[in-house]
Design an enzyme around this catalytic site. Structure first.
Site, short mmCIF file in Angstrom:
data_model
loop_
_atom_site.label_atom_id
_atom_site.label_comp_id
_atom_site.label_asym_id
_atom_site.label_seq_id
_atom_site.Cartn_x
_atom_site.Cartn_y
_atom_site.Cartn_z
N TYR A 109 23.69 69.61 9.01
CA TYR A 109 22.24 69.85 9.95
C TYR A 109 21.99 68.36 10.54
O TYR A 109 21.99 67.40 9.43
CB TYR A 109 20.95 70.23 9.34
CG TYR A 109 19.92 70.12 10.24
CD1 TYR A 109 19.80 71.36 11.12
CD2 TYR A 109 19.00 69.44 10.23
CE1 TYR A 109 18.88 71.08 12.04
CE2 TYR A 109 17.81 69.39 11.44
CZ TYR A 109 17.96 70.29 12.10
OH TYR A 109 16.85 70.21 13.19
N TRP A 111 20.89 65.36 14.02
CA TRP A 111 20.89 65.13 15.42
C TRP A 111 22.29 64.28 16.11
O TRP A 111 22.25 64.34 17.10
CB TRP A 111 19.63 64.54 15.94
CG TRP A 111 18.45 65.54 16.28
CD1 TRP A 111 18.10 66.44 15.41
CD2 TRP A 111 17.74 65.46 17.24
NE1 TRP A 111 17.14 67.26 16.03
CE2 TRP A 111 16.74 66.49 17.35
CE3 TRP A 111 17.89 64.82 18.48
CZ2 TRP A 111 16.02 66.78 18.29
CZ3 TRP A 111 16.92 65.03 19.60
CH2 TRP A 111 16.14 66.08 19.52
N1 LIG Z 1 8.39 65.49 5.94
C1 LIG Z 1 9.06 65.74 6.88
N2 LIG Z 1 10.25 66.09 7.20
C2 LIG Z 1 11.03 66.27 8.23
C3 LIG Z 1 10.12 66.35 9.49
C4 LIG Z 1 8.65 66.34 9.39
O1 LIG Z 1 8.25 66.46 10.29
N3 LIG Z 1 8.28 66.10 8.22
N4 LIG Z 1 10.96 66.74 10.66
C5 LIG Z 1 12.04 67.19 10.43
C6 LIG Z 1 12.81 67.47 11.84
S1 LIG Z 1 11.90 68.34 13.03
C7 LIG Z 1 14.06 67.20 12.17
S2 LIG Z 1 14.81 67.49 13.51
C8 LIG Z 1 14.83 66.57 10.85
C9 LIG Z 1 16.09 65.39 11.58
O2 LIG Z 1 16.74 65.14 10.64
P1 LIG Z 1 18.20 64.53 10.94
O3 LIG Z 1 18.78 65.01 12.45
O4 LIG Z 1 19.10 64.62 9.77
O5 LIG Z 1 17.91 63.08 11.19
P2 LIG Z 1 18.81 61.88 11.76
O6 LIG Z 1 18.02 60.68 11.36
O7 LIG Z 1 18.56 62.00 13.35
O8 LIG Z 1 20.11 62.03 11.42
C10 LIG Z 1 21.36 61.64 12.00
C11 LIG Z 1 22.37 60.95 11.31
O9 LIG Z 1 23.52 61.18 11.91
C12 LIG Z 1 24.11 59.74 12.11
N5 LIG Z 1 25.05 59.71 13.37
C13 LIG Z 1 24.74 59.37 14.54
N6 LIG Z 1 25.62 59.27 15.34
C14 LIG Z 1 26.89 59.82 14.45
C15 LIG Z 1 28.15 60.02 14.76
O10 LIG Z 1 28.83 60.02 15.98
N7 LIG Z 1 28.94 60.76 13.66
C16 LIG Z 1 28.35 60.77 12.45
N8 LIG Z 1 29.31 61.10 11.57
N9 LIG Z 1 27.15 60.26 12.04
C17 LIG Z 1 26.45 60.09 13.33
C18 LIG Z 1 22.99 58.75 11.98
O11 LIG Z 1 23.29 57.47 11.60
C19 LIG Z 1 22.02 59.65 11.05
O12 LIG Z 1 22.19 59.08 9.79
O13 LIG Z 1 13.96 66.00 10.13
C20 LIG Z 1 13.33 66.92 9.61
N10 LIG Z 1 12.31 66.18 8.47
N1 LIG Z 2 9.72 59.20 18.84
C1 LIG Z 2 10.13 60.41 18.19
N2 LIG Z 2 10.10 61.53 19.05
C2 LIG Z 2 10.40 62.78 18.52
C3 LIG Z 2 11.10 62.58 17.22
C4 LIG Z 2 11.12 61.42 16.47
O1 LIG Z 2 12.09 61.39 15.25
N3 LIG Z 2 10.87 60.41 17.22
N4 LIG Z 2 11.52 64.02 16.86
C5 LIG Z 2 11.96 64.78 17.80
C6 LIG Z 2 12.10 66.17 17.16
S1 LIG Z 2 13.42 66.67 16.30
C7 LIG Z 2 11.15 67.27 17.15
S2 LIG Z 2 11.59 68.71 16.29
C8 LIG Z 2 9.69 66.92 17.65
C9 LIG Z 2 8.64 67.45 16.66
O2 LIG Z 2 7.57 67.64 17.43
P1 LIG Z 2 6.23 67.82 16.55
O3 LIG Z 2 6.41 68.46 15.29
O4 LIG Z 2 5.36 68.40 17.53
O5 LIG Z 2 5.73 66.17 16.24
P2 LIG Z 2 5.04 65.66 15.06
O6 LIG Z 2 4.93 64.12 15.42
O7 LIG Z 2 5.65 66.02 13.43
O8 LIG Z 2 3.48 66.39 14.83
C10 LIG Z 2 2.87 66.27 16.16
C11 LIG Z 2 1.54 65.92 15.67
O9 LIG Z 2 0.76 67.13 15.02
C12 LIG Z 2 -0.31 66.73 14.17
N5 LIG Z 2 -0.62 67.56 13.27
C13 LIG Z 2 0.16 67.85 12.02
N6 LIG Z 2 -0.36 68.82 11.39
C14 LIG Z 2 -1.24 69.42 11.89
C15 LIG Z 2 -2.15 70.52 11.81
O10 LIG Z 2 -2.24 71.27 10.80
N7 LIG Z 2 -2.80 70.84 12.77
C16 LIG Z 2 -3.03 70.16 14.04
N8 LIG Z 2 -3.71 70.58 14.95
N9 LIG Z 2 -2.25 69.28 14.06
C17 LIG Z 2 -1.41 68.61 13.34
C18 LIG Z 2 -0.13 65.40 13.76
O11 LIG Z 2 -1.07 64.59 13.98
C19 LIG Z 2 1.20 64.99 14.49
O12 LIG Z 2 1.21 63.68 15.14
O13 LIG Z 2 9.54 65.86 18.01
C20 LIG Z 2 10.58 65.09 18.54
N10 LIG Z 2 10.20 63.74 19.07
MO LIG Z 3 13.28 68.35 14.91
#
Ligand SMILES: Nc1nc2c(c(=O)[nH]1)N[C@H]1C(S)=C(S)[C@@H](COP(=O)(O)OP(=O)(O)OC[C@H]3O[C@@H](n4cnc5c(=O)[nH]c(N)nc54)[C@H](O)[C@@H]3O)O[C@H]1N2
Ligand SMILES: Nc1nc2c(c(=O)[nH]1)N[C@H]1C(S)=C(S)[C@@H](COP(=O)(O)OP(=O)(O)OC[C@H]3O[C@@H](n4cnc5c(=O)[nH]c(N)nc54)[C@H](O)[C@@H]3O)O[C@H]1N2
Ligand SMILES: [Mo]
Length: 770
Positions: A109, A111
């Site tokens: 998993y 991005w």
């Molecule tokens: N506590 C908490 N944890 C969360 C979340 C949260 O809200 N709270 N959010 C979750 C969500 S929504 C998401 S989507 C995940 C994201 O989690 P990930 O998608 O695992 O996070 P990234 O940092 O985007 O990891 C991508 C990795 O791919 C590497 N990479 C980039 N390009 C390439 C390439 O071409 N080849 C290879 N081999 N590697 C490459 C980058 O260097 C990086 O280390 O995290 C989740 N974790």
């Molecule tokens: N800059 C940047 N943008 C991103 C990403 C990133 O890593 N960096 N990740 C992308 C990805 S993979 C995803 S999945 C999306 C995620 O999109 P979201 O999951 O919506 O993003 P978050 O920033 O984790 O959360 C949004 C807001 O929800 C509020 N929140 C948290 N818990 C609660 C709750 O219980 N109730 C209410 N009402 N509010 C709450 C927090 O204040 C938080 O700032 O973002 C995407 N956009």
């Molecule tokens: Mo995500």
């Protein structure tokens, strides 16, 4: 000075050239609101934390494959490519021979980068399918684990609901009230997987507000709505939205404002749900007075809002974050229920927009034709896990668990192959994840950088970063197809994932099956040709590949059939039923009720989280998406690093909570619970609810003692304290958004932050002779 190239990332399209020292990066001229995240590229490519050469963990090289508690603390031996590839291919063959492909986890998993061909996860999948016939996969995402499972039961597929729902254009033109749970922070919508050419959310919100639309932001953080929205901010307790929504529904019903005709004609199970809301089922009416204590929000304000919503064009939005928590299915379901009670779904600019604003894909229009993905081949292994159950799987092989009506069994995984993801960023309870990874025989990781995941691997293969290869960037909701032109030569000995897998497939006797005889350039042309053919079927055409490549981009035609599912359904519920069992919006789901889960009953409900603040851990921690980077990507880059203080991540805290603990602005603080601790730098602000602290995700894991049972991250990775439990038996989604913690001022000497330095590396003594 080399010439300017066109390139793309998940956070925007840009032009880039190699300067004397850093890269020079300029946002694409047509982007009205470019993302500052582009600033992370300038010094990334030749940063010392790049992986220069293949490396093998000493313990694995000396003792061979097998469970090993030293993963994460061991040193690495640099080897030649030929030796690394021989070792990796032989180990995959061994595991497949002895245990079968069911012992290989290829979920991988993450991005990775915006390019559609060098999409690392697709590369892993195709490699394992074509060489050993398959792998144990993962389903759904960390983003929307709960929503992806519940939405099809109650309204339709996640992508249909989120990507083809109410558009920003509809909102600008029609919506009176945008009632948002979790907000729509511009920090989030600057990102869209596959790329985004024009960031238009800020302007859409400004235009809507200017017309008189009212944005209401229920969230613990004021910054979850931008100033352009002129939003009213209402802070409510994390995890309490379901109670608030129930209380709104209660009063709308009691006031006689429920749209009975809509509920009758378009919804299934209103009477069962109404009984629950009014307390006929359990003796507890879900009144504003009842919700006020749970939400820490006044009952009168809830009652007033219920009245305000009546007879308006109302759009309800529920961010992804709400469902990344215990019982995360409920706010997703209740947001829809609230929109239905108001009779809004299917009206222009009204109804329910799941996750609008969470990501740049949503609320946009669709290309008539999409750029095809790199084909993954056929996976003959049926076993899968919901993606966030990875540590459970590794720690509990053979154990049974519930998922979406099925009773599943965790496979016994011996080898995991990861490319393009960072589980030590994305997973919860990192101490537990480390113990889970120590169970493996072998972990193989492709990475451009020495991330924490690479530092736990047995075989580390240096991958190119996106700037070092040609690719095509695109996504179905953005009209710009981008020629991602190679900017620089690969750093050190880095190779493309495709090149790595081709060489491995050759060793496993499957090179042609994997490559189809195509070089990566030939694949790009082949995929482009497929897109041209699809356009042709619509009577449309595109220039030849070379013309596209030279121009640097291509505008694809789009359709504007926004919110088509609900509009068609509203116009003709019999002729265009929803893809649910009843063909209607399900406010009671016989299917879900039939599963018999106490943690996800047949109608939406208030279910208190097990994790609640207590005397020892009185604060909620919000671990949300970072504003200064994408996840953990390029955390060492200029933009991200410049927003840390003392090389630590920032923790936002309310003045009341700070003064109780004698914490001053800029102090280093320790945030902890029973699972571990992290350091961060305090920023005191009234823009966060009292009782809540916030540390974004994505600071690279920097444990003081790598083998400690309760890790102490000296950099600020909040996943050391989050809990690794599923949302419910229904979806088993990630619950990382909210944790329960205490926080104190950290007075000890500040430990060095070494995450951006490579681990201890030794030159290989016996390079393979080949
Ligand atoms: N506590 C908490 N944890 C969360 C979340 C949260 O809200 N709270 N959010 C979750 C969500 S929504 C998401 S989507 C995940 C994201 O989690 P990930 O998608 O695992 O996070 P990234 O940092 O985007 O990891 C991508 C990795 O791919 C590497 N990479 C980039 N390009 C390439 C390439 O071409 N080849 C290879 N081999 N590697 C490459 C980058 O260097 C990086 O280390 O995290 C989740 N974790
Ligand atoms: N800059 C940047 N943008 C991103 C990403 C990133 O890593 N960096 N990740 C992308 C990805 S993979 C995803 S999945 C999306 C995620 O999109 P979201 O999951 O919506 O993003 P978050 O920033 O984790 O959360 C949004 C807001 O929800 C509020 N929140 C948290 N818990 C609660 C709750 O219980 N109730 C209410 N009402 N509010 C709450 C927090 O204040 C938080 O700032 O973002 C995407 N956009
Ligand atoms: Mo995500």
């Amino acid at each position: 000075m080399s010439s300017e190239k066109m390139h793309s990332s998940h956070w925007g399209v840009f032009r880039v050239s190699e300067g004397d020292h850093d890269l020079s990066v300029t946002a694409w001229g047509d982007d009205p609101d470019p993302s500052p995240l582009l600033g992370n590229f300038t010094d990334a490519a030749d940063h010392p934390v790049r992986i220069g050469k293949p490396a093998v963990r000493r313990g694995w090289l000396e003792h061979g494959p097998g469970p090993d508690n030293r993963r994460g603390a061991d040193e690495y031996i640099e080897v030649e490519w030929e030796q690394a590839l021989d070792l990796a291919a032989a180990e995959l063959a061994r595991v497949n021979r002895v245990f079968g492909a069911e012992a290989v986890f290829g979920g991988s998993y993450g991005w990775s980068s915006a390019g559609r061909f060098h999409h690392a996860q697709s590369q892993v999948h195709r490699f394992l399918n074509t060489t050993i016939g398959g792998y144990v996969r993962s389903v759904n995402s960390y983003s929307s684990g709960a929503a992806a499972v519940i939405l099809p039961h109650i309204i339709g597929e996640l992508n249909e609901v989120a990507r083809r729902g109410v558009s920003w254009d509809d909102i600008v033109a029609h919506t009176d009230i945008i009632l948002s749970f979790g907000g729509m922070a511009l920090k989030n919508s600057q990102v869209a997987s596959g790329g985004i050419s024009r960031h238009t959310e800020r302007e859409s919100m400004r235009l809507a507000a200017e017309r008189g639309a009212r944005f209401i932001n229920f969230s613990p953080l004021r910054s979850d709505m931008p100033p352009e929205a002129r939003a009213r901010w209402h802070a409510i307790a994390p995890g309490s939205d379901a109670a608030l929504m129930l209380a709104l529904i209660h009063d709308i019903v009691v006031n006689g404002d429920a749209d009975k005709a809509f509920l009758e004609r378009y919804c299934e199970g209103w009477s069962q749900f109404e009984d629950y809301v009014l307390g006929k089922a359990d003796g507890l009416a879900k009144t504003p007075q009842w919700a006020a204590g749970i939400c820490r929000y006044p009952a009168q304000a809830i009652a007033a809002l219920a009245r305000e919503l009546a007879e308006k064009r109302v759009l309800i939005t529920v961010s992804h974050s709400l469902q990344r928590a215990e019982h995360g299915e409920q706010p997703v379901w209740l947001g829809l229920a609230l929109a239905a009670v108001l009779g809004q779904p299917g009206l222009p600019g009204g109804g329910y927009a799941y996750a609008l604003g969470a990501i740049g894909h949503y609320g946009k229009h669709h290309n008539i034709v999409a750029f095809p993905p790199f084909p993954q081949g056929v996976n003959q292994v049926n076993t899968f896990i919901p993606v966030a159950r990875v540590a459970d799987m590794l720690l509990h092989p053979g154990e049974h668990y519930d998922f979406n009506g099925q009773r599943l069994t965790y496979p016994h995984i011996r080898l995991a192959w990861w490319a393009g993801g960072n589980p030590f960023h994305h997973h919860q309870d990192l101490g537990r994840l480390r113990r889970a990874f120590s169970q493996l025989d072998t972990l193989i990781v492709h990475e451009p950088f020495w991330t924490a995941t690479a530092r736990h691997a047995d075989i580390v293969l240096p991958a190119t970063m996106t700037l070092e290869r040609d690719d095509v960037g695109g996504t179905p909701t953005d009209p710009l197809l981008v020629a991602m032109q190679k900017v620089r030569e690969p750093q050190g000995e880095a190779r493309d994932d495709y090149t790595i897998f081709s060489a491995l497939a050759r060793r496993l006797g499957a090179e042609h099956t994997f490559t189809q005889g195509r070089s990566s350039q030939q694949w790009l042309r082949h995929l482009y040709r497929q897109m041209q053919d699809k356009l042709g079927q619509h009577g449309l055409s595109a220039p030849d590949f070379d013309t596209f490549w030279q121009a640097g981009s291509l505008l694809l035609p789009q359709t504007k059939d926004g919110d088509r599912l609900l509009r068609h359904f509203r116009a003709d519920p019999g002729g265009a039923p929803l893809p649910t069992p009843s063909g209607k919006i399900e406010l009671f789901s016989r299917t879900i009720a039939g599963f018999g889960y106490a943690d996800c009953p047949g109608h939406p409900a208030w279910l208190a989280a097990r994790q609640q603040p207590d005397a020892h851990h009185p604060l909620w921690l919000i671990a949300n998406q970072p504003a200064t980077r994408l996840h953990s990507q390029l955390d060492f880059g200029q933009w991200s690093a410049s927003h840390k203080q003392n090389e630590r991540e920032i923790c936002q805290i309310h003045p009341c909570d700070a003064s109780k603990r004698a914490i001053r602005n800029g102090d280093i603080v320790k945030i902890f619970n029973q699972r571990g601790a992290l350091l961060a730098c305090a920023r005191i602000t009234e823009d966060i609810m009292s009782g809540v602290v916030q540390v974004p995700t994505g600071a690279w894991f920097a444990p003081l003692e790598p083998l400690a049972d309760k890790p102490f991250c000296v950099h600020g990775n909040p996943n050391v304290v989050t809990s690794d439990t599923g949302t419910s038996s229904l979806a088993q989604g990630c619950t990382g958004q909210i944790a329960i913690v205490e926080i104190v001022k950290f007075d000890g000497p500040l430990p060095a932050m070494n995450a951006f330095k490579p681990p201890h590396l030794t030159k290989g003594l016996n390079p393979a002779s080949e």
